[in-house]
Design a protein around this motif. Sequence first.
Motif, PDB file in Angstrom:
ATOM      1  N   GLN A 864       0.896  -1.160   0.154  1.00  0.00           N
ATOM      2  CA  GLN A 864      -0.004   0.078  -0.071  1.00  0.00           C
ATOM      3  C   GLN A 864       0.834   1.316  -0.036  1.00  0.00           C
ATOM      4  N   THR A 865       2.169   1.199   0.201  1.00  0.00           N
ATOM      5  CA  THR A 865       3.020   2.261   0.396  1.00  0.00           C
ATOM      6  C   THR A 865       3.641   2.917  -0.685  1.00  0.00           C
ATOM      7  N   VAL A 866       3.576   2.195  -1.954  1.00  0.00           N
ATOM      8  CA  VAL A 866       4.312   2.260  -3.151  1.00  0.00           C
ATOM      9  C   VAL A 866       3.498   3.576  -3.799  1.00  0.00           C
ATOM     10  N   SER A 867       3.948   4.760  -3.993  1.00  0.00           N
ATOM     11  CA  SER A 867       3.372   5.856  -4.668  1.00  0.00           C
ATOM     12  C   SER A 867       2.872   5.535  -6.090  1.00  0.00           C
ATOM     13  N   SER A 868       1.712   6.148  -6.452  1.00  0.00           N
ATOM     14  CA  SER A 868       1.171   6.101  -7.789  1.00  0.00           C
ATOM     15  C   SER A 868       2.094   6.147  -8.798  1.00  0.00           C
ATOM     16  N   ILE A 869       2.840   7.310  -8.563  1.00  0.00           N
ATOM     17  CA  ILE A 869       4.042   7.468  -9.366  1.00  0.00           C
ATOM     18  C   ILE A 869       4.776   6.598 -10.009  1.00  0.00           C
ATOM     19  N   PHE A 870       4.921   5.188  -9.694  1.00  0.00           N
ATOM     20  CA  PHE A 870       5.401   4.323 -10.039  1.00  0.00           C
ATOM     21  C   PHE A 870       4.801   3.990 -11.471  1.00  0.00           C
ATOM     22  N   GLY A 871       3.503   4.345 -11.899  1.00  0.00           N
ATOM     23  CA  GLY A 871       2.955   4.135 -13.105  1.00  0.00           C
ATOM     24  C   GLY A 871       2.417   2.786 -13.665  1.00  0.00           C
ATOM     25  N   ALA A 873       0.637  -1.122 -11.924  1.00  0.00           N
ATOM     26  CA  ALA A 873       0.493  -1.771 -10.922  1.00  0.00           C
ATOM     27  C   ALA A 873       1.624  -2.736 -10.037  1.00  0.00           C
ATOM     28  N   ILE A 874       1.778  -2.760  -8.968  1.00  0.00           N
ATOM     29  CA  ILE A 874       2.972  -3.310  -8.279  1.00  0.00           C
ATOM     30  C   ILE A 874       2.077  -4.790  -8.348  1.00  0.00           C
ATOM     31  N   VAL A 921      -0.294   2.613   4.832  1.00  0.00           N
ATOM     32  CA  VAL A 921       0.275   3.824   4.678  1.00  0.00           C
ATOM     33  C   VAL A 921       0.496   4.620   6.087  1.00  0.00           C
ATOM     34  N   ASN A 922       1.291   5.537   6.048  1.00  0.00           N
ATOM     35  CA  ASN A 922       1.462   6.081   7.586  1.00  0.00           C
ATOM     36  C   ASN A 922       0.546   6.874   7.800  1.00  0.00           C
ATOM     37  N   ARG A 923      -0.090   6.742   8.874  1.00  0.00           N
ATOM     38  CA  ARG A 923      -1.526   7.640   9.140  1.00  0.00           C
ATOM     39  C   ARG A 923      -0.818   8.630   9.940  1.00  0.00           C
TER      40      ARG A 923
ATOM     41  N   PRO B  74      -3.240   2.407 -10.923  1.00  0.00           N
ATOM     42  CA  PRO B  74      -2.535   1.518 -10.488  1.00  0.00           C
ATOM     43  C   PRO B  74      -2.597   0.474  -9.449  1.00  0.00           C
ATOM     44  N   TRP B 126       0.359   9.013 -14.509  1.00  0.00           N
ATOM     45  CA  TRP B 126       1.542   8.563 -14.147  1.00  0.00           C
ATOM     46  C   TRP B 126       1.816   7.040 -15.061  1.00  0.00           C
ATOM     47  N   LYS B 127       0.658   6.662 -15.399  1.00  0.00           N
ATOM     48  CA  LYS B 127       0.469   5.513 -16.177  1.00  0.00           C
ATOM     49  C   LYS B 127       1.223   5.946 -17.705  1.00  0.00           C
ATOM     50  N   ARG B 130       4.809   6.847 -17.670  1.00  0.00           N
ATOM     51  CA  ARG B 130       5.648   5.398 -17.655  1.00  0.00           C
ATOM     52  C   ARG B 130       5.635   4.999 -19.275  1.00  0.00           C
ATOM     53  N   PHE B 182      10.666   3.325 -13.633  1.00  0.00           N
ATOM     54  CA  PHE B 182      10.826   2.879 -12.415  1.00  0.00           C
ATOM     55  C   PHE B 182      11.055   1.550 -12.714  1.00  0.00           C
ATOM     56  N   ALA B 188      10.998   5.172  -6.896  1.00  0.00           N
ATOM     57  CA  ALA B 188       9.789   5.672  -7.046  1.00  0.00           C
ATOM     58  C   ALA B 188       9.441   6.652  -5.628  1.00  0.00           C
ATOM     59  N   GLU B 579      -2.343   8.937  -0.929  1.00  0.00           N
ATOM     60  CA  GLU B 579      -0.848   9.383  -1.768  1.00  0.00           C
ATOM     61  C   GLU B 579      -0.059   9.950  -0.896  1.00  0.00           C
ATOM     62  N   LEU B 581      -0.287   9.886   2.306  1.00  0.00           N
ATOM     63  CA  LEU B 581       0.272   9.077   3.442  1.00  0.00           C
ATOM     64  C   LEU B 581       1.250   7.973   2.977  1.00  0.00           C
ATOM     65  N   LYS B 582       1.508   8.008   1.766  1.00  0.00           N
ATOM     66  CA  LYS B 582       2.727   7.177   1.481  1.00  0.00           C
ATOM     67  C   LYS B 582       3.937   7.640   1.528  1.00  0.00           C
TER      68      LYS B 582
END
Lengths: 1165, 592
Positions: A864-871, A873-874, A921-923, B74, B126-127, B130, B182, B188, B579, B581-582
């Motif tokens: 859950q902590t991977v930012s969506s900027i990764f682009g 799906a993990i 995620v970090n609350r 994602p 972001w998709k 990428r 990435f 990331a 996002e 909170l990440k």
Amino acid sequence: MGKRNTFCLNLLVSIMRISLIQFSLAVTFSSIALAYDTKGQDVLNQRITLDLRDQSVKLVFEEIETLVNVSFMYSSSRIASTKKISIVAQKEPLGTVLNKMLSPLQLTYQISGRHIVIKRAKQPASGSVNKDDRSSSELELSPRELIPENLAPITVPVNGEIVDDKGEPVLGATVQVNGTDIGTVTDQDGKFSLEVPDLNVVLVVSYIGFERQEIALNGREFIKMTLAVDTKSLEDVVIVGYGIQKKITNTGAQASMAGKLLVESPAANISNSLVGRLPGLFASQASGEPGNDQSTLRIRGVGTFNGSQEPLVLVDGIQVDNYNNLDPNEIENITILKDASSTAVYGIRGANGVLLITTKRGKVGPAKVSYTFNQASNTFTDLRAQMNSFDYANSFNQALQNDAYISGANYTPRYSQTDLAKYKSGEDPIFFPSVNWYDVMLKKTSAQQQHNLSVNGGTDKVRYAISTGYFNQEGLFNNTNLSPGYDANIRFKRFNFRSNLNFNISKRFKAALDVSSQNEFRTGNALNTQTVIDNIARANPTVSPGIVDGKLIQLSTAGGNPLGSLYQAGYQREFRNFLNGSFRLDYDLEDFVKGLSTHAIVSYQNFNSQRFLNSKPTSTVINYIPLRNTDGSVAFLPQTDDAAYSFSETIGKNRRVTAEFALDYKRKIGKNHNVSALLLYNQLKSIDPNYTFLVPNGYQSYVGRATYDFQGRYLAEINIAYNGTENFAPGNRFGLFPAYSLGWVASEESFFPKNDFLTLLKFRGSYGEVGNDQIGSGFLTSNNRFLYRPTAWTFTGGSRFGEVGSSYNVLAGSREGRGSNADLTWERAVKTNLGVEMTFWKKNITLNVDLFEETRDNILANPQTVSSIFGVAIPPQNLGKMQNRGYEFDFTLNNKIGALNYQIKANYSFARNEILFQDEVNRAYPYQFRTGNRFGQYFGLLSDGFFNTWDEVNDASRPVYGWQNNKIQPGDIRYKDVNGDGKINFDDEVPIGFSQVPEKTFGLSVVLQFKGFSASVLFQGVDNVSVNYTRRYTQAFYDANPASAVEYLINSWTPERYAAGLPIVFPRFSLGTNGGAPNNYQSSDFFTVDASYVRLKNAELGYTFSGSRLKKVGFSSIRVFVNGNNLVTWSSLFPGVDPESPPTATNFEPYPLVRTINTGINVNF
Amino acid sequence: MKNFIKISVLISIFWAGFSCNKLEDFLDKAPGVDVTEDNIFTSRQNAESYVSTLYQYGMVSIFPNRDAAVISSPTGASSSLAGTLSGATDESENEANFPFAQQWNSGSIIPGNIIGNEDSKYHGRWKAIRNANILLERIDEVPDADDTYKTQVKGEAQFIRALNNFETLKRYGGFPIVDKRFVTVEEAKISRASLEECVNFILKDCDDAVANLPASYPPTQRGRATKLAALALKSRTLLYAASPLFNTGTPFISMANAADNKLICYGNADNNRWKLAADAAQAVLDAAPEAGVALIDVPANRDPAVATVTQGNYRVAWERRDNAEIIIADKTYPSSSRFGFPWYHLYPVPMGSFWVSNTATLNFVRKYEKKADGLPQTWEPAGGDDLVAKYNELDPRFKQTVGYNGARFNAEHPIIETFAGGKHEKNCFGGAWVLKHIPEGLANGGSVVPSIALYRLNEFYLNYAEAINEFQGPTPEAYAAVNTIRTRSGMPDLPPGLSKDEFRIRVRNERDIELAFEDHRFWDIRRWLIAEEEGVMKGAIQGVKITKLTATTFRYVPYVIETRSFNKQMYLHPFDLNEVLKGNLVQNPGWE
């Protein structure tokens, strides 16, 4: 398994598939013929060859027992069985041999079935013993060398008859004078005669499957006695994975119930009859829809937050997906396996517990025919009441006024004073109707029938249990015949057939053939019932006058009459057929290695379904719109033309083949050591067109078990499974799942004081590892399957280029798929269990207590902590960790007061889980973390009453509310500013209540029996459970449409109610999904409330007729009974909500549960 | 011992029976993977398919829910947003209260619901980026592609990356700059860059794209990024960058940590940024002829009698697909009826659709000048009986934009009735429907391709005029640019001698009229920092209630539809709570 083996298997399966039914029918009938009771004379006519010289009488008897399937019964104190004799026989009838052997000893015999009772002859044997000649068995003093001299010379004859609770004679029951070895067995009419020392002795009658009974003669020379079926007899052995074990030496945690308890509940689905019966089992029923009303079962609660939580279910050792449609009459026993020790043999599939269903098998004896008929009536347990049109319109205007404050718009009432007056008077039922849609669309009652005919019996060679059943249930939709030839009501019919046959091919070689089928028919409207119920709930009382002159009326072209939903999607007929066949061979390898046996099973399951859908382009019923003519009359204009039906068919085909081979070893070594071992291979392949990539799902298992006990006092057991599935990467497919357990029966210790109070005290503990390869709901059909493959790209989609009208076309696209996870593996559960078993007061009270703890890791979850900027799906990882802990106990008391037998059973289970890790995620605030809470824990704001006055609203010191731009008005809910930042927002959400899965569940049953009467009740309840009300449960006019308003919402905050001091339960009225009052419908403890309940789940009252008069007309017994389901409920939920199926996020308007009142008759021939 | 041996033999047989072949043979194999990333870059045809997806993911349109069905985030979440952004401005009011615009109007936006209430493409962008980065990384490997093609694809990837970054910039200010694909999760974990760095990153991509892209394509390739499209993006980027929201030393609200202010503004006000913006707009106008792009301006059609497809330059420019004025359009979607995307966000329910559309507010209609003299129309607060006359006096673009009472909607609804009791009155809060974007072809169940322009040339005349006025006042060139736009729609020239401030008001009004309902207003009122002004996004939003007096005369009475809220922090979007909170994003001010 190699290619050759596979070939053999395939061949076998093909043969089975072709001829399963024909074969089973042939076998069924031939075995009925075979099973015709073997006469005693036939036994005596069997020829035997013997050559025994100078052997004891006892040994000669034993030798004959090995040659002919008989058993000798005699009193060794009265017959000198150690006396040596010699006897030679060459193919002589048994009768002749016996005469030859017994006459010199002044003995004679009487035969009953396969029992041969040795008695002293009245006179020196004449050689012509007739089993029917009772006088010949009268006793006389015998020669001194055979009979102790000090024996009392005078005895008194006593005759009697033993029957079971249905009045059937009990054959082969042992009747013994208490404290002596004097005894006999009953004949096939259940009769016995016995010489007793005097008429004040106490007789003890016992027979397997019945409760042992004592009866004092008190001077009587004839007694008749009814043996009660021993419900505890099954508890003497327990059903475990791939076998049975003696209960006393079993070290695992399991719970079981007799199949006959299922029949006490008039529910079609077995799962609904388990509720409250088994400690450790949590069941919840989501819907009352006929044929679709099964419960969700959770063994010991929930152990994973993402994987499948479903227990593994096996019927007679074969994994099935469809146990719910078994006929309850077919079932002998249901057992749940809970700890690692008992589930480790299922290894990779054992983590969620296992449900084992055992069906009835034939018993030696004459054919017993039993017919049961049930006629029941279903009603909804509770239904919502809606506001009438006047209240509705009034409240609606109020809502508009309230919302105008938020939006700043001018308030314009939707309903004028004239409208309101018309709604109030009801003068214009067409254009100003006030319809209760629940009344229009739902019936008060619907019928349900169930028939079952079963035959059970057998001989030494063949035993059979054949059962056929029919179940028919109607749904509760009303007005379902508006469209000709189309019945929109839900109907469910089920035909069950089962034939379980056992063959004793030879003394060492046994076979069993089980064939069963379930045919289901569902008909009715094709729209799912949840949507129909939702449409009823949504329809407001003013939307349409309903049905006028047999026409479906809509007040506007936009529709709204919910009856339309019964017709809009068309009419469906669905047929489902399950065909299961299982063939088992057992061979006793005693000759090869003492204690060794082997068995092999091949099972084939086939599922076919066909769904026909008849539909029309629009609706299958014509909608009419009313128009007011100038003369005041009303005309109805059809909105659609009738059209022809179109047809479509959907077909489903699944099959599964299971094969198993095992070596089983059981041996008593010396006096003190009992050992057993099991080595088993099992494979299973399921073929289902819904599986991802159409790859069949297979399992391969190697299972080992070893048990040891020392004098039945110190117990140890190891279970190991090594199994694999194709769901993981080659190399990662197989896992080893060991479990270890120890037990100590303290009451067997010599230092344990012998007493009548605590008669059994046993401790046991287990520790082990099991797995769950269904890592995600619907794993086999989801795109999580084969996640280990490298990232796959697909050619799909794409943009369009070119000029419109000439060259505008798609340019095919390609996409990067989700990342892969080559290390994918199963969920791993490490389980610990500690148990204590106690019996008190001569077994009248039993108490079992279990404590358990489970830690599950490798739970598949998305980071859950991977930012969506990764682009992209993990891929999900095996990262989650969860703990589940709890305890359960069950208590049984059996006793009687005079002729009143009673039984009280209680069970209580507690299971609490905690998510230990899920990459959350970090609350911002510690209390917001989901990790550390139970799975499904509700979160929300803490409410603090209402704002009641403008002074309160305008108080400068009140927090700023994060919704509707802080525009609070009287009637809004006040919340607590948990973090004290002066703002009410999501940061103030804290864990509230529990989850929708109860943490506590309990059941209490009381059974009373008095002569022919029997009565039973089952109370069941849950606690530590919450419901989150949303949508129409909490908000009137929910939906833009606008939709209905629940009657209880009349207790909403209004200035008038506040001024008048009337009770106010709900916040002010408002409209819409988002618009009017988001503040009041945030997740909060205002609408997330306690969903605990207690309900009288079941009650039954019956009377059994039996006796000679019935017998004369051909019946052995007749039982009539009345029973009911879901009878009374105590809960604090909103009116109209059944606590067993409260609204959930995925099923917010369930088809309500039904209350069933049933009358039945059971006739035995 | 004898038994032991016997059992051992049996067990051996047992194992031998099942283990003679390889253990796993019984278990089926997962299907192999036919296509991997390497396959994509082994042929030009496969690479081209990935470019096609680049557009599918990366093009943006005026519809916030565009691609919600195509591009799930994602995390798998997708959302479906009803309506357009127009309803969250003074232009219009949605005909129902479920569209997300109402959440903006009632001030109910929070970090937890931003994805569902405007920015459903946050994850999709972001998709797309990428996708662009992978193309840039590997397109040179394609063996059968020539250098011209490779250069073009690089340009397209740079354009799409810039376009998506700009979409993030205008909503949030500075963002994490993602300039490579990435591979590991660790990579990331990057933070927001300063606003200036982000603008420069976008400009760099635009410049590179201009260098790499062709001036035009064959007709079959229409819709791909051209040099002119990259110039247009650059112009809009610089215009936004120069605007008061970003071009300042102190942001509208300070970040919690003042050192973070550079994430949301330049940190200084520099008037020269307007010069850059003006130059960039001029560059678009200069390059247009080479790309075959020009204003639609048939003198005879400047003031059409009836607004139909064939008449009215203004309407032709928004209605006709692939017309000469379009620089680049979003062509992702197939032909669709009014019951399909995107028309059901536009077609009014009383006209026979089923979802939601917009009604034009009086606040918006007031902006139309009278065509005779270019002066504002007078709308009496108490109303009047001369509605028809008032409408008839307005700017010709009014008829081509607004579906007012008495106007022609289309062949199916030749006369619009929004008066009390009229056929199309239900939920027509503003008193008039929005006609713009609804092509004639949708009448009577017809189907039309929704290729709606992302950039049209008319915008850049106004970009130029606005920027050059801010830089050095109303120059003749500024006048000329605005008047070009006015002339082609039959409006008189702006009066000479306007001050810089007066000219600013006129050019902004011109922009509101010319670019109405095209996803400009929502962003313009933010970059100009005027959203909180009364009547813009704060306070009363008015409509008119219309009463039919005779067949040809109607009374109008202005009334308040809704009182709106605008909170200062809404000048920039909040980043999605989850996002934030990440851990890699600093939240925008006022949303913490």
